[in-house]
Write an enzyme that holds these catalytic residues in place. Sequence first.
Site, PDB file in Angstrom:
ATOM      1  N   SER A 125      47.174  42.952  44.069  1.00  0.00           N
ATOM      2  CA  SER A 125      47.385  41.527  44.349  1.00  0.00           C
ATOM      3  C   SER A 125      48.072  40.855  43.178  1.00  0.00           C
ATOM      4  CB  SER A 125      46.020  40.887  44.583  1.00  0.00           C
ATOM      5  OG  SER A 125      46.130  39.475  44.557  1.00  0.00           O
ATOM      6  N   TYR A 150      36.689  39.286  42.186  1.00  0.00           N
ATOM      7  CA  TYR A 150      37.616  39.929  43.121  1.00  0.00           C
ATOM      8  C   TYR A 150      38.887  40.374  42.390  1.00  0.00           C
ATOM      9  CZ  TYR A 150      41.519  40.244  46.379  1.00  0.00           C
ATOM     10  OH  TYR A 150      42.657  40.669  47.033  1.00  0.00           O
ATOM     11  N   LYS A 154      40.649  44.341  41.462  1.00  0.00           N
ATOM     12  CA  LYS A 154      42.024  44.816  41.669  1.00  0.00           C
ATOM     13  C   LYS A 154      42.625  45.306  40.357  1.00  0.00           C
ATOM     14  CE  LYS A 154      42.206  44.037  46.022  1.00  0.00           C
ATOM     15  NZ  LYS A 154      42.178  45.178  46.938  1.00  0.00           N
TER      16      LYS A 154
HETATM   17  P1  NAD Z   1      40.693  42.238  55.670  1.00  0.00           P
HETATM   18  O1  NAD Z   1      39.343  41.813  55.245  1.00  0.00           O
HETATM   19  O2  NAD Z   1      41.240  41.678  56.930  1.00  0.00           O
HETATM   20  O3  NAD Z   1      40.735  43.832  55.785  1.00  0.00           O
HETATM   21  C1  NAD Z   1      39.973  44.659  54.936  1.00  0.00           C
HETATM   22  C2  NAD Z   1      39.234  45.646  55.818  1.00  0.00           C
HETATM   23  O4  NAD Z   1      38.448  46.508  55.006  1.00  0.00           O
HETATM   24  C3  NAD Z   1      38.280  44.983  56.815  1.00  0.00           C
HETATM   25  O5  NAD Z   1      38.561  45.449  58.118  1.00  0.00           O
HETATM   26  C4  NAD Z   1      36.892  45.408  56.346  1.00  0.00           C
HETATM   27  O6  NAD Z   1      35.986  45.547  57.428  1.00  0.00           O
HETATM   28  C5  NAD Z   1      37.194  46.718  55.648  1.00  0.00           C
HETATM   29  N1  NAD Z   1      36.236  47.109  54.605  1.00  0.00           N
HETATM   30  C6  NAD Z   1      35.763  46.360  53.576  1.00  0.00           C
HETATM   31  N2  NAD Z   1      34.923  47.092  52.830  1.00  0.00           N
HETATM   32  C7  NAD Z   1      34.864  48.335  53.392  1.00  0.00           C
HETATM   33  C8  NAD Z   1      34.165  49.526  53.082  1.00  0.00           C
HETATM   34  N3  NAD Z   1      33.328  49.602  52.042  1.00  0.00           N
HETATM   35  N4  NAD Z   1      34.355  50.601  53.877  1.00  0.00           N
HETATM   36  C9  NAD Z   1      35.184  50.546  54.939  1.00  0.00           C
HETATM   37  N5  NAD Z   1      35.865  49.437  55.285  1.00  0.00           N
HETATM   38  C10 NAD Z   1      35.704  48.354  54.522  1.00  0.00           C
HETATM   39  O7  NAD Z   1      41.694  41.965  54.464  1.00  0.00           O
HETATM   40  P2  NAD Z   1      43.283  42.029  54.417  1.00  0.00           P
HETATM   41  O8  NAD Z   1      43.775  40.649  54.247  1.00  0.00           O
HETATM   42  O9  NAD Z   1      43.796  42.866  55.524  1.00  0.00           O
HETATM   43  O10 NAD Z   1      43.468  42.763  53.026  1.00  0.00           O
HETATM   44  C11 NAD Z   1      43.662  44.161  52.927  1.00  0.00           C
HETATM   45  C12 NAD Z   1      43.676  44.555  51.466  1.00  0.00           C
HETATM   46  O11 NAD Z   1      44.720  43.842  50.823  1.00  0.00           O
HETATM   47  C13 NAD Z   1      42.399  44.203  50.711  1.00  0.00           C
HETATM   48  O12 NAD Z   1      42.149  45.226  49.781  1.00  0.00           O
HETATM   49  C14 NAD Z   1      42.753  42.913  50.015  1.00  0.00           C
HETATM   50  O13 NAD Z   1      41.988  42.719  48.857  1.00  0.00           O
HETATM   51  C15 NAD Z   1      44.212  43.138  49.689  1.00  0.00           C
HETATM   52  N6  NAD Z   1      44.955  41.894  49.506  1.00  0.00           N
HETATM   53  C16 NAD Z   1      44.918  40.941  50.479  1.00  0.00           C
HETATM   54  C17 NAD Z   1      45.597  39.745  50.305  1.00  0.00           C
HETATM   55  C18 NAD Z   1      45.528  38.671  51.362  1.00  0.00           C
HETATM   56  O14 NAD Z   1      45.840  37.521  51.056  1.00  0.00           O
HETATM   57  N7  NAD Z   1      45.163  38.960  52.612  1.00  0.00           N
HETATM   58  C19 NAD Z   1      46.326  39.531  49.147  1.00  0.00           C
HETATM   59  C20 NAD Z   1      46.371  40.531  48.160  1.00  0.00           C
HETATM   60  C21 NAD Z   1      45.673  41.717  48.366  1.00  0.00           C
HETATM   61  C1  UD1 Z   2      44.245  33.247  46.872  1.00  0.00           C
HETATM   62  C2  UD1 Z   2      43.320  33.851  45.863  1.00  0.00           C
HETATM   63  C3  UD1 Z   2      43.964  35.078  45.263  1.00  0.00           C
HETATM   64  C4  UD1 Z   2      44.394  36.035  46.355  1.00  0.00           C
HETATM   65  C5  UD1 Z   2      45.332  35.289  47.301  1.00  0.00           C
HETATM   66  C6  UD1 Z   2      45.802  36.114  48.433  1.00  0.00           C
HETATM   67  C7  UD1 Z   2      42.058  31.917  45.026  1.00  0.00           C
HETATM   68  C8  UD1 Z   2      41.751  31.070  43.815  1.00  0.00           C
HETATM   69  N1  UD1 Z   2      42.988  32.882  44.839  1.00  0.00           N
HETATM   70  O1  UD1 Z   2      45.407  32.867  46.208  1.00  0.00           O
HETATM   71  O2  UD1 Z   2      43.061  35.730  44.403  1.00  0.00           O
HETATM   72  O3  UD1 Z   2      45.059  37.150  45.799  1.00  0.00           O
HETATM   73  O4  UD1 Z   2      44.621  34.168  47.837  1.00  0.00           O
HETATM   74  O5  UD1 Z   2      44.710  36.388  49.281  1.00  0.00           O
HETATM   75  O6  UD1 Z   2      41.465  31.755  46.067  1.00  0.00           O
HETATM   76  N2  UD1 Z   2      45.461  25.295  49.374  1.00  0.00           N
HETATM   77  C9  UD1 Z   2      45.221  23.994  49.773  1.00  0.00           C
HETATM   78  N3  UD1 Z   2      44.267  23.778  50.726  1.00  0.00           N
HETATM   79  C10 UD1 Z   2      43.549  24.784  51.320  1.00  0.00           C
HETATM   80  C11 UD1 Z   2      43.818  26.107  50.901  1.00  0.00           C
HETATM   81  C12 UD1 Z   2      44.763  26.323  49.935  1.00  0.00           C
HETATM   82  O7  UD1 Z   2      45.844  23.069  49.277  1.00  0.00           O
HETATM   83  O8  UD1 Z   2      42.687  24.499  52.160  1.00  0.00           O
HETATM   84  C13 UD1 Z   2      46.515  25.551  48.380  1.00  0.00           C
HETATM   85  C14 UD1 Z   2      46.016  26.215  47.110  1.00  0.00           C
HETATM   86  O9  UD1 Z   2      45.587  25.270  46.180  1.00  0.00           O
HETATM   87  C15 UD1 Z   2      47.274  26.990  46.682  1.00  0.00           C
HETATM   88  C16 UD1 Z   2      47.952  27.342  48.000  1.00  0.00           C
HETATM   89  O10 UD1 Z   2      47.434  26.420  48.965  1.00  0.00           O
HETATM   90  O11 UD1 Z   2      48.138  26.151  45.946  1.00  0.00           O
HETATM   91  C17 UD1 Z   2      47.671  28.769  48.469  1.00  0.00           C
HETATM   92  O12 UD1 Z   2      46.264  28.963  48.482  1.00  0.00           O
HETATM   93  P1  UD1 Z   2      45.601  30.302  49.072  1.00  0.00           P
HETATM   94  O13 UD1 Z   2      46.144  30.580  50.427  1.00  0.00           O
HETATM   95  O14 UD1 Z   2      44.125  30.186  48.927  1.00  0.00           O
HETATM   96  O15 UD1 Z   2      46.162  31.450  48.133  1.00  0.00           O
HETATM   97  P2  UD1 Z   2      46.138  31.558  46.527  1.00  0.00           P
HETATM   98  O16 UD1 Z   2      45.361  30.485  45.899  1.00  0.00           O
HETATM   99  O17 UD1 Z   2      47.531  31.773  46.076  1.00  0.00           O
END
Ligand code: NAD
Ligand code: UD1
Length: 337
Positions: A125, A150, A154
């Site tokens: 991330s 969290y 990562k």
């Molecule tokens: P998500 O929660 O939708 O998907 C994660 C999946 O992992 C879920 O289906 C959950 O049930 C499963 N899971 C969690 N712990 C587990 C375990 N111990 N064993 C088996 N399954 C397990 O999240 P996502 O948004 O699809 O994210 C996927 C990956 O990408 C995650 O590692 C997340 O941290 C990373 N990531 C997500 C974002 C984002 O904004 N969505 C940003 C950066 C990184």
């Molecule tokens: C968040 C996580 C980050 C993670 C990323 C992707 C936090 C502090 N950080 O980042 O660790 O990797 O998601 O999953 O949560 N915002 C509003 N109103 C809302 C929600 C968000 O104004 O109700 C704003 C936030 O202040 C930010 C932007 O929207 O400026 C994006 O927010 P968000 O979607 O939560 O992502 P990040 O903060 O970038």
Amino acid sequence: MNILVTGGAGFIGSHTLIELYKAGHTAVVVDNLDNSNPEALRRVAEIIGIPEVPFHKVDIRDREGLERVFAAQKFDACIHFAGLKSVGESVEKPWEYYENNIGGTLVLVDVMRRHGCKNIIFSSSATIYGDPAEIPITENCPKGQCTNPYGWTKSMLEQVLMDIQKADPEWNVVLLRYFNPVGAHPSGRIGENPNGIPNNLMPYITQVAVGKRQELGVFGNDYPTPDGTGVRDYIHVVDLAGAHVCALKAIERKCGLGVYNVGTGHGYSVLDMVKAFVRVNGVDVPYSIKPRRAGDIATCYCNPAKAKAELGWEAKYGIDEMVRDSWNWQRQNPEGF
Ligand code: NAD
Ligand code: UD1
């Protein structure tokens, strides 16, 4: 290739399954369904046009469960999405986050190597950069101080995987540092399905638009950004899914270690996103300005040139497709799956 997809029932995993099959791969999903619904996998199968996606309800911390999955078939690589991802919850429950994300990955990697599968793509991330030392962020930007457990999971797991690859060059490790994934499959059949009140911007906007929440709180309008609201690098989840297919090609070329930013390189503010959503979808999104959210940074967007040069990947979708597809999913599925 035959790919093990951990966390494949989740938001990014489900979209990646579609791109994997489109590229001619096969996939097996391992997920404990902690944050997902098996309906997502049923709909993925429907989109791909296969009877079902092979699925094991197994927790990656369950060594015996994983052993059974690996004993039944051979995997060429693992795309490792499984993990807990809620920033706020990680502050409340640090032990649970370290145990699940780090403990789970350590078990997974051990079972993989015992079965001769030494290829992994890891979901990292942008959060590992902390308050970034440079904008746009390149992969050379130093990792920073994370503001929550969290983020540390990562950052630490990147280190663990890099060390394992260094000690045993048979490993190919691709760390993909996602920026802000939004959007949904254009069919509107799968999308982001957060439990409870959304923490992230886009699902909050769509829930306001669909009438589930009254108004969006914009967290701060006094940042040093063009309109004072936070700037992020939003990326369409279908583009993000495609990056994993490109990363598999790098693994086939025996890339060793690869570290890539996965974003578009464009920074959009909170108000840019709201305005684009309203313009493209023709729905209203009431909002009011609220105080800053603890731990937020002003600006975060990347330079994605390395992924283009080395993986041949770049984002195709822009902000209009992101807000269109997010809404298309929410509108068709007001209660999620
Ligand atoms: P998500 O929660 O939708 O998907 C994660 C999946 O992992 C879920 O289906 C959950 O049930 C499963 N899971 C969690 N712990 C587990 C375990 N111990 N064993 C088996 N399954 C397990 O999240 P996502 O948004 O699809 O994210 C996927 C990956 O990408 C995650 O590692 C997340 O941290 C990373 N990531 C997500 C974002 C984002 O904004 N969505 C940003 C950066 C990184
Ligand atoms: C968040 C996580 C980050 C993670 C990323 C992707 C936090 C502090 N950080 O980042 O660790 O990797 O998601 O999953 O949560 N915002 C509003 N109103 C809302 C929600 C968000 O104004 O109700 C704003 C936030 O202040 C930010 C932007 O929207 O400026 C994006 O927010 P968000 O979607 O939560 O992502 P990040 O903060 O970038």
